[in-house]
Design a protein around this motif. Sequence first.
Motif, PDB file in Angstrom:
ATOM      1  N   PRO A  42       4.941  18.566   3.234  1.00  0.00           N
ATOM      2  CA  PRO A  42       3.745  18.611   4.072  1.00  0.00           C
ATOM      3  C   PRO A  42       2.932  17.417   3.446  1.00  0.00           C
ATOM      4  CG  PRO A  42       3.955  20.488   2.544  1.00  0.00           C
ATOM      5  CD  PRO A  42       5.311  19.608   2.497  1.00  0.00           C
ATOM      6  N   SER A  43       3.143  17.390   2.097  1.00  0.00           N
ATOM      7  CA  SER A  43       2.186  16.282   1.364  1.00  0.00           C
ATOM      8  C   SER A  43       2.909  15.149   1.005  1.00  0.00           C
ATOM      9  CB  SER A  43       1.517  16.921   0.092  1.00  0.00           C
ATOM     10  OG  SER A  43       2.712  17.114  -0.887  1.00  0.00           O
ATOM     11  N   ALA A  44       1.907  13.864   0.748  1.00  0.00           N
ATOM     12  CA  ALA A  44       2.357  12.813   0.267  1.00  0.00           C
ATOM     13  C   ALA A  44       3.016  12.796  -1.062  1.00  0.00           C
ATOM     14  CB  ALA A  44       1.338  11.652   0.243  1.00  0.00           C
ATOM     15  N   GLN A  45       2.190  13.335  -1.780  1.00  0.00           N
ATOM     16  CA  GLN A  45       2.847  13.705  -3.326  1.00  0.00           C
ATOM     17  C   GLN A  45       4.213  14.313  -3.452  1.00  0.00           C
ATOM     18  OE1 GLN A  45      -0.030  15.859  -5.916  1.00  0.00           O
ATOM     19  NE2 GLN A  45       1.362  15.483  -7.703  1.00  0.00           N
ATOM     20  N   LYS A  46       4.254  15.438  -2.785  1.00  0.00           N
ATOM     21  CA  LYS A  46       5.525  16.352  -2.768  1.00  0.00           C
ATOM     22  C   LYS A  46       6.603  15.101  -2.117  1.00  0.00           C
ATOM     23  CE  LYS A  46       8.788  19.615  -3.318  1.00  0.00           C
ATOM     24  NZ  LYS A  46       8.327  20.793  -2.747  1.00  0.00           N
ATOM     25  N   TYR A  47       6.400  14.561  -1.001  1.00  0.00           N
ATOM     26  CA  TYR A  47       7.387  13.649  -0.430  1.00  0.00           C
ATOM     27  C   TYR A  47       7.616  12.717  -1.466  1.00  0.00           C
ATOM     28  CZ  TYR A  47       9.297  10.546   2.915  1.00  0.00           C
ATOM     29  OH  TYR A  47      10.051   9.623   3.730  1.00  0.00           O
TER      30      TYR A  47
ATOM     31  N   LYS B 135       2.395   6.172   0.617  1.00  0.00           N
ATOM     32  CA  LYS B 135       1.786   5.986   1.916  1.00  0.00           C
ATOM     33  C   LYS B 135       2.882   6.067   2.822  1.00  0.00           C
ATOM     34  CE  LYS B 135       3.045   0.881   1.975  1.00  0.00           C
ATOM     35  NZ  LYS B 135       2.358  -0.629   2.054  1.00  0.00           N
ATOM     36  N   SER B 136       4.328   6.188   2.434  1.00  0.00           N
ATOM     37  CA  SER B 136       5.268   6.312   3.362  1.00  0.00           C
ATOM     38  C   SER B 136       5.228   7.768   4.195  1.00  0.00           C
ATOM     39  CB  SER B 136       6.509   6.345   2.871  1.00  0.00           C
ATOM     40  OG  SER B 136       6.637   7.232   1.569  1.00  0.00           O
ATOM     41  N   HIS B 137       4.531   8.680   3.705  1.00  0.00           N
ATOM     42  CA  HIS B 137       4.295  10.028   4.505  1.00  0.00           C
ATOM     43  C   HIS B 137       3.417   9.886   5.331  1.00  0.00           C
ATOM     44  CE1 HIS B 137       3.004  14.273   4.426  1.00  0.00           C
ATOM     45  NE2 HIS B 137       4.524  14.375   4.493  1.00  0.00           N
ATOM     46  N   SER B 138       2.336   9.276   5.176  1.00  0.00           N
ATOM     47  CA  SER B 138       1.235   9.160   6.407  1.00  0.00           C
ATOM     48  C   SER B 138       1.957   8.343   7.406  1.00  0.00           C
ATOM     49  CB  SER B 138       0.087   8.749   5.839  1.00  0.00           C
ATOM     50  OG  SER B 138       0.194   7.380   5.202  1.00  0.00           O
ATOM     51  N   ALA B 139       2.752   7.040   6.960  1.00  0.00           N
ATOM     52  CA  ALA B 139       3.326   6.321   7.856  1.00  0.00           C
ATOM     53  C   ALA B 139       4.514   6.860   8.678  1.00  0.00           C
ATOM     54  CB  ALA B 139       3.986   5.114   7.005  1.00  0.00           C
ATOM     55  N   LEU B 140       5.077   7.998   8.249  1.00  0.00           N
ATOM     56  CA  LEU B 140       6.075   8.547   9.182  1.00  0.00           C
ATOM     57  C   LEU B 140       5.386   9.189  10.046  1.00  0.00           C
ATOM     58  CD1 LEU B 140       7.122  11.765   8.523  1.00  0.00           C
ATOM     59  CD2 LEU B 140       7.814  10.469   6.288  1.00  0.00           C
ATOM     60  N   ILE B 141       4.275   9.957   9.664  1.00  0.00           N
ATOM     61  CA  ILE B 141       3.646  10.796  10.449  1.00  0.00           C
ATOM     62  C   ILE B 141       3.110   9.860  11.694  1.00  0.00           C
ATOM     63  CG2 ILE B 141       1.527  12.313  10.752  1.00  0.00           C
ATOM     64  CD1 ILE B 141       2.355  13.384   7.995  1.00  0.00           C
ATOM     65  N   ARG B 142       2.620   8.768  11.445  1.00  0.00           N
ATOM     66  CA  ARG B 142       1.873   8.101  12.386  1.00  0.00           C
ATOM     67  C   ARG B 142       2.803   7.717  13.406  1.00  0.00           C
ATOM     68  NH1 ARG B 142      -0.650   5.491   9.178  1.00  0.00           N
ATOM     69  NH2 ARG B 142       0.846   3.767   8.757  1.00  0.00           N
ATOM     70  N   PHE B 143       4.210   7.314  12.809  1.00  0.00           N
ATOM     71  CA  PHE B 143       5.248   6.735  13.635  1.00  0.00           C
ATOM     72  C   PHE B 143       5.723   7.768  14.534  1.00  0.00           C
ATOM     73  CE2 PHE B 143       9.845   7.101  14.188  1.00  0.00           C
ATOM     74  CZ  PHE B 143      10.151   5.769  14.886  1.00  0.00           C
ATOM     75  N   ALA B 144       5.646   9.086  14.252  1.00  0.00           N
ATOM     76  CA  ALA B 144       5.982  10.065  15.040  1.00  0.00           C
ATOM     77  C   ALA B 144       4.907  10.398  16.117  1.00  0.00           C
ATOM     78  CB  ALA B 144       6.223  11.582  14.337  1.00  0.00           C
ATOM     79  N   GLU B 145       3.776  10.052  15.981  1.00  0.00           N
ATOM     80  CA  GLU B 145       2.769  10.218  16.921  1.00  0.00           C
ATOM     81  C   GLU B 145       2.915   9.083  18.029  1.00  0.00           C
ATOM     82  OE1 GLU B 145      -0.874  11.946  14.227  1.00  0.00           O
ATOM     83  OE2 GLU B 145      -0.617   9.870  14.165  1.00  0.00           O
TER      84      GLU B 145
END
Length: 208
Positions: free
Chosen positions: A135-140, A151-161
Motif C-alpha cells: 500500500p505504500s511506496a516505502q514498503k514497495y 516513484k514506481s509505486h505511484s507510477a503503477l497505480i497511475r498505470f492502472a487508472e
Amino acid sequence: MKKSMCITYIVEGNLYVNITNKCSNRCDFCIRNNGDGAYGSDSLWLEREPTREEILESIFSRDLSIYSELVFCGYGEPTYRLDDAVYVARAVKQRYPEIKIRINTNGHSDLINGRDTAPDFEGAFDVVSISLNSPSAQKYDEICHSKFGEKSHSALIRFAENVKNYVQNTKFSVVKQTLTPEEIKQCMDISKRVGVTLRVRDYIPPET
C-alpha cells in the motif's frame, strides 16, 4: 543458471508465455529466486529473447482449445517487449478469437517505455493483472527493490487508472504472506479508489 528457449509452459490449465528475462524489480518473493524453472517447466532463463515468429510458433504448436487462458508471464516483465507482446496477442486472437489473453505485469510499462502505454493494451489483452504488492511506496521499495525507486509505486497505480479505460478487466494483486492484515486492507482501499478489483493470493513455492 541453465539457459534454454522455453517460450511456453503450462500452469494450472493455462498456457504461459515467457518472452523476456528483463525486469525492473527484484522482488523478495519472486519465483526466480527458487530455481531455473517453475511448476515443472524447463529452465525459463532464456539463452536469448525469442523473435515474434518463434513466440508464435511455440504458441501455435500447442492445442489452444484445451487452455483456459494464454498468459504473458515468465521470468521477466513482459512490457519490456510491449510492442512484441501486443503483436503476438493480436495474431493469436486473429486465429483463435475465443481465447482469453492475460498479461501479468508489475505496472511499470510507462516507466520502461517512456510514454503512456495504456492505449496499446486495447484489443490485445482481455485481462491486465498488476502486482500492487504494497500500500505504500516505502514498503514497495523494501520488498520489490525497483530500479525506478519509490516513484514506481505511484507510477503503477497511475498505470492502472489509465489502462482500465482500455481493458475493462484490470486488477491488482498482492501476496498475502508479505503483508499485514492492515496493509491488505489499505491495498483494498487503493483498489476501490482506482476502480479495479484486488486479488489476494497465497505464495506457493513452485515445484521445479
